[in-house]
Motif scaffolding. Structure first.
Motif, PDB file in Angstrom:
ATOM      1  N   GLN A  45       0.770  -1.073   0.012  1.00  0.00           N
ATOM      2  CA  GLN A  45      -0.006   0.174   0.027  1.00  0.00           C
ATOM      3  C   GLN A  45       0.980   1.259   0.160  1.00  0.00           C
ATOM      4  OE1 GLN A  45      -2.752   0.805   3.145  1.00  0.00           O
ATOM      5  NE2 GLN A  45      -4.194   1.683   1.969  1.00  0.00           N
ATOM      6  N   GLU A 239      -9.224   8.237   3.782  1.00  0.00           N
ATOM      7  CA  GLU A 239     -10.294   7.643   2.990  1.00  0.00           C
ATOM      8  C   GLU A 239     -10.951   8.883   2.160  1.00  0.00           C
ATOM      9  OE1 GLU A 239     -13.188   5.077   4.852  1.00  0.00           O
ATOM     10  OE2 GLU A 239     -11.577   3.467   5.013  1.00  0.00           O
ATOM     11  N   PHE A 258      -7.267   4.538   1.719  1.00  0.00           N
ATOM     12  CA  PHE A 258      -7.957   4.152   0.281  1.00  0.00           C
ATOM     13  C   PHE A 258      -7.920   5.491  -0.604  1.00  0.00           C
ATOM     14  CE2 PHE A 258     -10.409   0.462   2.316  1.00  0.00           C
ATOM     15  CZ  PHE A 258      -9.351  -0.329   2.541  1.00  0.00           C
ATOM     16  N   SER A 261      -4.778   4.928  -2.579  1.00  0.00           N
ATOM     17  CA  SER A 261      -4.768   3.522  -3.163  1.00  0.00           C
ATOM     18  C   SER A 261      -4.986   2.358  -1.996  1.00  0.00           C
ATOM     19  CB  SER A 261      -3.419   3.186  -3.787  1.00  0.00           C
ATOM     20  OG  SER A 261      -3.361   1.963  -4.223  1.00  0.00           O
ATOM     21  N   GLN A 262      -5.620   1.523  -2.610  1.00  0.00           N
ATOM     22  CA  GLN A 262      -5.822   0.228  -1.675  1.00  0.00           C
ATOM     23  C   GLN A 262      -4.553  -0.257  -1.679  1.00  0.00           C
ATOM     24  OE1 GLN A 262      -8.881  -1.915  -1.208  1.00  0.00           O
ATOM     25  NE2 GLN A 262     -10.299  -0.168  -1.280  1.00  0.00           N
TER      26      GLN A 262
END
Ligand code: C2E
Ligand code: MG
Ligand code: MG
Ligand code: MG
Length: 283
Positions: A45, A239, A258, A261-262
């Motif tokens: 991640q 997020e 998130f 990016s995830q």
């Protein structure tokens, strides 16, 4: 030098994991097989610099895809691996695989990325942990300044000599980050003398930072203490752009979540690297 093993629950199931003993035995057997067969892989991640928007590194997160049961979440199997001691071989595999991958990306020209690897408290009980880490760095060729180890606050509560071990890691040049910061030991004063580089603000404070004054106050307090102690801070679980705006305004310099990016498979992370590199060229 193990303190209160069990009393505060580190060696046992978390309360949300009250599985039947049969399930538990099945899980243990499957996990044992999975370690032998190397049924794991790592996702990565991105970690971002919030002021420049640049990628600064990636956290390796272990994934277990069971051939019949499908993906099993780390929150489910890591505690079992910890209880049974299987976290020792698993943790070693994770570190080696992560370092190999980091070197591969360095060789592709992405030379400024730090690899973060989670370390369980249980791994500190291993007397040769430091030798193992040195061996893996030597075998893979990853320079220690590109490795960061994420430990939770509980390591300081459970182990008398945690600070000494972490200091030795830092003497090698490895960075130390306190994961899920704010949720554990919870007395800020204890971090004063600890050999650490980074506080990783727990996602629970980020989740409602835009709605909850208390969460924002805690985040601000962490940022201010970090500044005084000259520690780096990263927010986890970012997020939304709303959360990002508040974090930036409050002076948080790094983020992960998130919104950016995830966690990505190594293939997808490589594509992500290519894209962000191209983007940087055309800017
Ligand atoms: P962690 O180290 O605090 O990792 C962050 C977790 O939050 C990861 O879950 C990640 O996928 C998730 N996450 C990241 N961004 C967001 C977001 O914006 N929103 C939400 N809701 N979640 C986000 P994951 O991969 O399921 O891992 C859970 C925990 O399992 C980790 O928490 C860590 O404690 C443990 N773990 C994972 N991989 C390893 C490993 O290789 N070794 C050890 N010892 N523990 C690991
Ligand atoms: Mg972590
Ligand atoms: Mg965390
Ligand atoms: Mg966590």
């Amino acid at each position: 030098a193990v303190k209160d093993q069990g009393r505060n629950g580190y060696s046992f199931f978390h309360s949300d994991m009250e599985e039947s003993s049969l399930e538990r035995i099945l899980m243990e057997n499957e996990l044992r097989k999975a370690i032998e067969l190397e049924q794991f892989h790592l996702d990565y991640q991105p970690k971002m610099d919030l002021s420049t928007g640049r990628l600064i590194g990636m956290e390796a997160l272990v994934r277990w895809d069971h051939p019949e049961l499908g993906r099993i979440a780390p929150n489910k199997f890591i505690p079992v691996a910890e209880d049974t001691g299987m976290i020792i071989p698993l943790g070693e595999w994770v570190l080696r695989r992560g370092c190999e991958q980091a070197i591969e990306w360095q060789q592709q020209g992405y030379s400024q990325l730090k690899l973060s690897v989670n370390l369980s408290v249980r791994q500190f009980y291993q007397p040769n942990l430091l030798d193992k880490i040195k061996e893996i760095l030597k075998d893979t060729g990853l320079r220690p300044q590109w490795l960061e180890l994420e430990v939770t606050e509980s390591v300081f509560a459970v182990l008398d000599d945690a600070a000494a071990i972490l200091q030795e890691m830092r003497d090698l040049g490895i960075h130390i980050s306190v994961d899920d910061f704010g949720t554990g030991y919870s007395s800020f004063s204890y971090i004063k003398h600890l050999p650490i580089d980074t506080l990783k603000i727990d996602a629970s404070f980020i989740r409602d930072i835009h709605q909850n004054k208390e969460s924002q106050a805690i985040v601000k307090a962490i940022l201010s203490i970090a500044q005084t102690l000259n520690l780096n801070v990263i927010a986890e679980g970012v997020e939304t752009s709303e959360q990002l705006t508040i974090l930036s305004e409050d002076g948080c310099s790094q983020g992960q979540g998130f919104l950016f990016s995830q966690p990505l498979s190594s293939q997808d992370f490589e594509q992500y690297l290519k894209n962000s590199f191209q983007f940087a060229l055309h800017r």
